[in-house]
Design a protein around this motif. Sequence first.
Motif, PDB file in Angstrom:
ATOM      1  N   ALA A   1     115.272  32.550   1.028  1.00 52.55           N
ATOM      2  CA  ALA A   1     116.023  32.846   2.251  1.00 52.55           C
ATOM      3  C   ALA A   1     115.812  34.291   2.673  1.00 52.55           C
ATOM      4  N   ARG A   2     115.829  35.193   1.711  1.00 48.50           N
ATOM      5  CA  ARG A   2     115.596  36.605   2.038  1.00 48.50           C
ATOM      6  C   ARG A   2     114.235  36.781   2.700  1.00 48.50           C
ATOM      7  N   SER A   3     113.211  36.108   2.154  1.00 50.07           N
ATOM      8  CA  SER A   3     111.870  36.220   2.728  1.00 50.07           C
ATOM      9  C   SER A   3     111.853  35.744   4.174  1.00 50.07           C
ATOM     10  N   ARG A   4     112.604  34.687   4.470  1.00 55.78           N
ATOM     11  CA  ARG A   4     112.607  34.135   5.830  1.00 55.78           C
ATOM     12  C   ARG A   4     113.318  35.037   6.824  1.00 55.78           C
ATOM     13  N   THR A   5     114.129  35.974   6.340  1.00 52.05           N
ATOM     14  CA  THR A   5     114.815  36.884   7.260  1.00 52.05           C
ATOM     15  C   THR A   5     113.938  38.060   7.677  1.00 52.05           C
ATOM     16  N   VAL A   6     112.818  38.281   7.002  1.00 47.83           N
ATOM     17  CA  VAL A   6     111.986  39.460   7.278  1.00 47.83           C
ATOM     18  C   VAL A   6     111.499  39.442   8.725  1.00 47.83           C
ATOM     19  N   GLY A   7     111.761  40.522   9.426  1.00 48.43           N
ATOM     20  CA  GLY A   7     111.288  40.665  10.807  1.00 48.43           C
ATOM     21  C   GLY A   7     112.123  39.966  11.857  1.00 48.43           C
ATOM     22  N   THR A   8     113.151  39.215  11.439  1.00 50.66           N
ATOM     23  CA  THR A   8     113.940  38.458  12.407  1.00 50.66           C
ATOM     24  C   THR A   8     115.061  39.305  12.997  1.00 50.66           C
ATOM     25  N   SER A   9     115.713  38.767  14.019  1.00 49.36           N
ATOM     26  CA  SER A   9     116.892  39.408  14.583  1.00 49.36           C
ATOM     27  C   SER A   9     118.063  39.233  13.622  1.00 49.36           C
ATOM     28  N   MET A  10     119.123  40.022  13.811  1.00 54.05           N
ATOM     29  CA  MET A  10     120.305  39.878  12.972  1.00 54.05           C
ATOM     30  C   MET A  10     120.941  38.512  13.150  1.00 54.05           C
ATOM     31  N   GLN A  11     120.911  37.961  14.352  1.00 51.69           N
ATOM     32  CA  GLN A  11     121.488  36.640  14.567  1.00 51.69           C
ATOM     33  C   GLN A  11     120.773  35.602  13.710  1.00 51.69           C
ATOM     34  N   VAL A  12     119.457  35.639  13.730  1.00 56.62           N
ATOM     35  CA  VAL A  12     118.694  34.674  12.932  1.00 56.62           C
ATOM     36  C   VAL A  12     118.902  34.922  11.443  1.00 56.62           C
ATOM     37  N   ALA A  13     118.926  36.197  11.049  1.00 54.19           N
ATOM     38  CA  ALA A  13     119.126  36.522   9.637  1.00 54.19           C
ATOM     39  C   ALA A  13     120.472  35.999   9.142  1.00 54.19           C
ATOM     40  N   MET A  14     121.499  36.143   9.958  1.00 51.66           N
ATOM     41  CA  MET A  14     122.816  35.633   9.572  1.00 51.66           C
ATOM     42  C   MET A  14     122.802  34.113   9.431  1.00 51.66           C
ATOM     43  N   GLU A  15     122.134  33.437  10.350  1.00 50.32           N
ATOM     44  CA  GLU A  15     122.061  31.980  10.287  1.00 50.32           C
ATOM     45  C   GLU A  15     121.338  31.526   9.023  1.00 50.32           C
ATOM     46  N   ILE A  16     120.270  32.241   8.651  1.00 50.42           N
ATOM     47  CA  ILE A  16     119.545  31.913   7.424  1.00 50.42           C
ATOM     48  C   ILE A  16     120.434  32.142   6.211  1.00 50.42           C
ATOM     49  N   LEU A  17     121.161  33.252   6.200  1.00 47.87           N
ATOM     50  CA  LEU A  17     122.047  33.572   5.083  1.00 47.87           C
ATOM     51  C   LEU A  17     123.151  32.527   4.941  1.00 47.87           C
ATOM     52  N   TYR A  18     123.797  32.176   6.051  1.00 48.51           N
ATOM     53  CA  TYR A  18     124.876  31.190   5.981  1.00 48.51           C
ATOM     54  C   TYR A  18     124.376  29.844   5.480  1.00 48.51           C
ATOM     55  N   ALA A  19     123.213  29.421   5.987  1.00 47.05           N
ATOM     56  CA  ALA A  19     122.649  28.144   5.549  1.00 47.05           C
ATOM     57  C   ALA A  19     122.322  28.179   4.062  1.00 47.05           C
ATOM     58  N   ASP A  20     121.827  29.317   3.604  1.00 52.36           N
ATOM     59  CA  ASP A  20     121.472  29.454   2.187  1.00 52.36           C
ATOM     60  C   ASP A  20     122.709  29.380   1.303  1.00 52.36           C
ATOM     61  N   LEU A  21     123.814  29.942   1.772  1.00 52.43           N
ATOM     62  CA  LEU A  21     125.053  29.935   0.996  1.00 52.43           C
ATOM     63  C   LEU A  21     125.861  28.658   1.198  1.00 52.43           C
ATOM     64  N   GLY A  22     125.498  27.875   2.218  1.00 54.52           N
ATOM     65  CA  GLY A  22     126.250  26.666   2.514  1.00 54.52           C
ATOM     66  C   GLY A  22     127.622  26.969   3.080  1.00 54.52           C
ATOM     67  N   THR A  23     127.711  28.025   3.885  1.00 59.88           N
ATOM     68  CA  THR A  23     128.991  28.427   4.455  1.00 59.88           C
ATOM     69  C   THR A  23     128.899  28.465   5.970  1.00 59.88           C
ATOM     70  N   THR A  24     130.029  28.420   6.617  1.00 60.02           N
ATOM     71  CA  THR A  24     130.094  28.539   8.073  1.00 60.02           C
ATOM     72  C   THR A  24     131.024  29.698   8.417  1.00 60.02           C
ATOM     73  N   ARG A  25     130.751  30.338   9.551  1.00 56.55           N
ATOM     74  CA  ARG A  25     131.545  31.482   9.998  1.00 56.55           C
ATOM     75  C   ARG A  25     131.831  31.325  11.488  1.00 56.55           C
ATOM     76  N   THR A  26     132.938  31.878  11.929  1.00 60.46           N
ATOM     77  CA  THR A  26     133.249  31.861  13.346  1.00 60.46           C
ATOM     78  C   THR A  26     132.308  32.801  14.080  1.00 60.46           C
ATOM     79  N   GLU A  27     132.293  32.690  15.405  1.00 62.34           N
ATOM     80  CA  GLU A  27     131.439  33.563  16.209  1.00 62.34           C
ATOM     81  C   GLU A  27     131.793  35.034  15.978  1.00 62.34           C
ATOM     82  N   GLN A  28     133.095  35.331  15.887  1.00 61.31           N
ATOM     83  CA  GLN A  28     133.515  36.713  15.652  1.00 61.31           C
ATOM     84  C   GLN A  28     133.125  37.179  14.256  1.00 61.31           C
ATOM     85  N   GLN A  29     133.283  36.312  13.257  1.00 59.42           N
ATOM     86  CA  GLN A  29     132.871  36.669  11.901  1.00 59.42           C
ATOM     87  C   GLN A  29     131.369  36.904  11.836  1.00 59.42           C
ATOM     88  N   HIS A  30     130.617  36.083  12.569  1.00 53.59           N
ATOM     89  CA  HIS A  30     129.166  36.247  12.639  1.00 53.59           C
ATOM     90  C   HIS A  30     128.824  37.638  13.173  1.00 53.59           C
TER      91      HIS A  30
END
Length: 227
Positions: A35-64
């Motif tokens: 997951a860390r490798s897939r975040t390289v070079g991406t925007s923070m929005q995409v990086a957060m989505e990759i991180l959440y999917a990797d952890l199996g968690t969901t966050r609100t828009e504000q938490q994101h």
Amino acid sequence: MLFDMDGTLVETEELWGEALGELAGQLGGVLSEGARSRTVGTSMQVAMEILYADLGTTRTEQQHADDARWVEDRTAALMSSRGVPWRPGARELLTAVRDAGIATALVTTTARRIAAIVLDRFADELGEPPFDVTVCGDEVPARKPDPAPYRQAMAALGVDPGSSLVVEDSVVGVTAGLAAGVVVLGVPSLQSLDRRPGLVLRDSLVGLTVTDLVDLLAGGGAVELPA
């Protein structure tokens, strides 16, 4: 010439990874290497989505938004405390390009407030700002892998794709450069890069000369650079 920043010119990708890993720990998990490798070079929005999917968690828009801001702030703190080391050969190549009078742009997905830390270091070490144009991730209509950032930089420089060269380290950055119609020099950092038309791969920027880059551009990317 159009340069990416993190992982291309400076050794900052590890700092972004450390901050992402710390956030994962705060959320009760561990960020996997894949997951860390897939975040390289991406925007923070995409990086957060990759991180959440990797952890199996969901966050609100504000938490994101809060999480993304925390990672940026933490990375900025790490940059300030540890410094921003050059990637091998990057300082020498950038200096040679500037001395040759070639127009340059920095094109980064990083937000301006964080990129400013690196740009200030560049100016301090080189004695002047090394770029004619800087395009940051919060100043474009779409971020890499969309070609918009590179097209915006070329428009600001007054150059066309046929006379431009992109230097990148990530899959999304290479994709953006090629989509903008530009020859790309790929120098992998934390991500492997596959060969593609218009992409020339090299292990390092060490030893590259302006003549090498001119030859690469003249050959439309269909050349081999010296090792």
